[in-house]
Scaffold this active site. Structure first.
Site, short mmCIF file in Angstrom:
data_model
loop_
_atom_site.label_atom_id
_atom_site.label_comp_id
_atom_site.label_asym_id
_atom_site.label_seq_id
_atom_site.Cartn_x
_atom_site.Cartn_y
_atom_site.Cartn_z
CE LYS A 70 -8.18 20.12 11.46
NZ LYS A 70 -6.87 20.99 11.75
CG ASN A 71 -7.66 20.91 15.31
OD1 ASN A 71 -7.01 20.62 14.36
ND2 ASN A 71 -8.42 22.12 15.33
NE ARG A 94 -0.29 28.73 12.53
CZ ARG A 94 0.58 29.49 12.87
NH1 ARG A 94 1.16 30.09 11.66
NH2 ARG A 94 0.94 29.82 13.87
CB CYS A 111 -1.68 30.87 7.95
SG CYS A 111 -3.26 30.81 9.24
NE ARG A 162 -3.18 30.15 13.51
CZ ARG A 162 -3.53 28.85 13.20
NH1 ARG A 162 -3.97 29.05 11.85
NH2 ARG A 162 -3.70 27.96 13.79
N PRO A 163 1.59 34.08 15.97
CG PRO A 163 2.11 35.71 17.36
CD PRO A 163 1.04 35.14 16.37
CG ASP A 192 4.44 35.24 21.31
OD1 ASP A 192 3.57 34.83 20.74
OD2 ASP A 192 4.05 35.82 22.55
CD GLN A 193 2.42 33.85 25.19
OE1 GLN A 193 2.40 33.57 26.39
NE2 GLN A 193 2.86 35.08 24.81
CG ASP A 205 -11.69 25.96 14.90
OD1 ASP A 205 -10.95 27.17 14.29
OD2 ASP A 205 -11.05 25.24 15.35
CB ILE A 209 -9.79 33.36 18.23
CG1 ILE A 209 -10.71 33.11 19.17
CG2 ILE A 209 -8.53 32.65 18.52
CD1 ILE A 209 -10.31 33.20 20.76
NE ARG A 259 -4.60 22.16 6.46
CZ ARG A 259 -4.29 23.29 7.05
NH1 ARG A 259 -4.41 24.15 6.49
NH2 ARG A 259 -3.88 23.09 8.40
C1 EPZ Z 1 -5.85 25.92 17.51
O1 EPZ Z 1 -4.75 26.64 16.74
C2 EPZ Z 1 -6.38 25.01 16.49
N1 EPZ Z 1 -5.48 24.20 15.70
C3 EPZ Z 1 -7.38 25.96 15.34
O2 EPZ Z 1 -7.99 25.10 14.59
C4 EPZ Z 1 -8.25 26.68 16.22
O3 EPZ Z 1 -8.74 27.83 15.32
C5 EPZ Z 1 -7.52 27.57 17.45
O4 EPZ Z 1 -6.75 26.69 18.13
C6 EPZ Z 1 -8.29 28.50 18.35
O5 EPZ Z 1 -9.06 27.65 18.95
C7 EPZ Z 1 -5.09 23.07 16.26
O6 EPZ Z 1 -5.67 22.42 17.36
C8 EPZ Z 1 -4.31 22.31 15.40
P1 EPZ Z 1 -4.13 29.53 19.36
P2 EPZ Z 1 -3.65 27.47 17.58
O7 EPZ Z 1 -2.47 29.29 19.71
O8 EPZ Z 1 -3.27 26.57 18.52
C9 EPZ Z 1 -2.33 33.83 19.88
C10 EPZ Z 1 -8.93 24.80 12.40
O9 EPZ Z 1 -9.71 25.28 11.64
N2 EPZ Z 1 -0.96 33.22 20.07
O10 EPZ Z 1 -5.09 28.79 20.66
O11 EPZ Z 1 -2.49 27.86 16.57
C11 EPZ Z 1 -2.98 33.64 18.33
O12 EPZ Z 1 -2.21 34.46 17.39
C12 EPZ Z 1 -8.09 25.41 13.06
O13 EPZ Z 1 -8.90 23.59 12.62
C13 EPZ Z 1 -0.17 34.41 20.12
O14 EPZ Z 1 -0.34 35.61 20.13
O15 EPZ Z 1 -4.49 28.81 18.19
C14 EPZ Z 1 -4.36 33.70 18.31
O16 EPZ Z 1 -4.86 35.16 18.33
C15 EPZ Z 1 -7.37 26.55 12.72
N3 EPZ Z 1 1.08 33.79 20.55
C16 EPZ Z 1 -4.70 33.32 19.85
O17 EPZ Z 1 -3.13 33.49 20.30
C17 EPZ Z 1 1.35 32.28 20.69
O18 EPZ Z 1 2.51 31.99 21.29
C18 EPZ Z 1 -5.17 31.77 20.09
O19 EPZ Z 1 -4.51 30.97 19.15
C19 EPZ Z 1 0.24 31.51 20.49
C20 EPZ Z 1 -0.98 32.10 20.18
#
Ligand code: EPZ
Length: 429
Positions: free
Chosen positions: A23-24, A94, A118, A123-124, A126-127, A313, A335, A405
């Protein structure tokens, strides 16, 4: 709303389970179709609600999409493109934010709803936004929407050097896609290294971009002009998280012997190491993985980390395995700040788990008891199904739309190896 009733049983699981496509990996790759015109075909796509939501989003944007799992075709643009992702679709998923990079890179403008918080954390994004600004975008936030505009009123993005403050999976993916249509070279530093990012880079290279270094923390991209990338035909990688969930399902019962077919083994390494430490026997058979449990599970500590660390995950599912282990284990989630929602539900099933901030102290018990439980996110739902497999009596896992999902045909797959899962309507939600 649907619920799944799991009939707990001491009988071990036996047989074969085939893993679906990831999926991802599918979600960002579907968004990458926006980088070119023409017909792109994606194969080995799981039949899941998130795929349907992405298809609906692409249609809203003006593309002709047909979903006939395991194949999805994204055809020509119908009329003019509307580079906008509305709240109605983004709030369902998201990952819709993954259209931001491709849209602004291709059309010079994008209006995408902010996803909001969520269940598992704030989950901001900003990056993602900071990186687009470095590439010359002007970003405005207006009434819950991000409005991004390319340089000089919608011009082509500029290659740039971008440093991510933390490895972000969808952030890295969004900016990779944007950089594929940016002028000159982009260097991304402190990137996420997940296999799904490597898969997206593979697609971008197939389309004609030059991406180098995906799977490491530094990625270089040489961008193309806006009309230069070509459509693609590609079969996506297997879902490592789905595979890992079925490995743990088998490990729940002493005596189980299950072959998980088509799991990409190298991507699962961090989980396999911990399963072996817990006493599970794992044998590679070509692209398949045989999982046998011949003795009690030992308590093992786990700390989640970005790939190649232990995946967040898989945290909920591994915690359930530890809930029946011999001894005490410490599970630390680094995370997401709120990813232990399965714990109170497991308490209702007799689990002995104490939460201290981002750490769960799990004391293994001999018996879990069936109960009505409610899942609040995808992996938490999966973990409650796993607990139900070995609980005494019946476990009703409510609100399984979360499960739908991310797990294709979970009842069918687990029932084929001897479990008993039945989907029922539950009027109370
Ligand atoms: C991806 O989410 C996956 N989703 C998630 O899968 C997975 O849990 C996560 O990566 C971590 O491996 C998809 O691939 C569609 P991140 P993502 O940005 O990209 C912080 C599932 O169950 N952050 O890597 O949204 C954030 O808050 C799911 O399939 C910022 O602060 O996760 C978190 O603490 C749910 N600012 C950390 O970084 C930003 O701009 C990592 O999040 C971006 C992220």
């Amino acid at each position: 709303m649907d619920a799944i009733v799991v009939k707990g049983s001491p009988t071990p699981l036996q047989g074969r389970i085939r893993v679906s496509g990831a999926k991802n990996a599918a979600l960002p790759i579907l968004c990458a179709t926006l980088l070119s015109d023409g017909n792109s075909v994606l194969r080995n796509v799981p039949k899941l609600r998130d795929i349907d939501t992405t298809a609906a989003l692409l249609r809203f944007l003006g593309r002709d999409v047909s979903v006939d799992a395991p194949m999805v075709s994204v055809g020509e643009t119908r009329g003019t493109v509307r580079p906008e992702a509305p709240y109605e679709l983004v709030k369902q998923m998201r990952a819709s934010v993954l259209v931001l990079g491709p849209l602004v890179a291709r059309y010079g403008r994008a209006k995408v709803s902010l996803p909001g918080g969520c269940a598992i954390g704030a989950r901001p994004i900003d990056q993602h936004l900071k990186a687009l600004e470095a590439m010359g975008c002007t970003i405005r936030l207006e009434r819950g929407y991000v409005i991004a505009e390319g340089p000089n009123n919608g011009g082509q993005l500029q290659g740039a050097e971008v440093y991510f403050d933390m490895p972000t999976v969808t952030g890295t993916e969004n900016i990779l896609m944007a950089a594929a249509l940016a002028k000159g070279r982009t260097t991304l530093l402190n990137c996420a290294r997940e296999p799904e990012i490597v898969e997206l880079a593979r697609i971008l290279n197939k389309m004609g971009a030059e991406v180098d270094g995906a799977g490491t923390d530094v990625i270089h991209i040489k961008g193309r002009a806006r009309d230069e990338l070509a459509p693609f035909d590609h079969a996506i990688i297997p879902d490592r998280i789905e595979a890992g969930t079925y490995l743990i399902a088998a490990a729940m019962h002493e005596g189980s012997d299950v072959v998980v077919e088509g799991a990409d083994l190298s991507d699962l390494e961090p989980l396999l190491v911990k399963l072996r430490a817990a006493g599970v026997t794992l044998t590679t058979e070509g692209h398949d993985l045989r999982v046998q449990r011949t003795r009690p599970i030992k308590a093992v500590n786990v700390t989640t980390a970005p790939h190649p660390g232990f995946p967040t995950d898989m945290q909920a599912q591994f915690l359930v395995l530890m809930a029946r282990a011999r001894g005490e284990s410490v599970i630390t989630e680094t995370i997401f700040e709120n990813r232990f929602m399965h714990v109170p539900e497991l308490h209702r099933m007799g689990g002995e788990i104490a939460l201290r901030g981002n750490t769960a102290l799990v004391r293994g018990v001999d018996t879990l008891y069936g109960a009505s439980v409610m899942a609040t996110d995808l992996r938490a739902s999966a973990s409650l199904i796993l607990a139900g497999l070995v609980a005494e009596g019946e476990t009703e896992v409510r609100r399984v739309y979360h499960l739908d999902r991310g797990y294709e045909k979970i009842e069918e797959k687990l029932n084929a190896v001897g479990a008993s899962l039945t989907r029922v309507r539950n009027a109370e939600g």
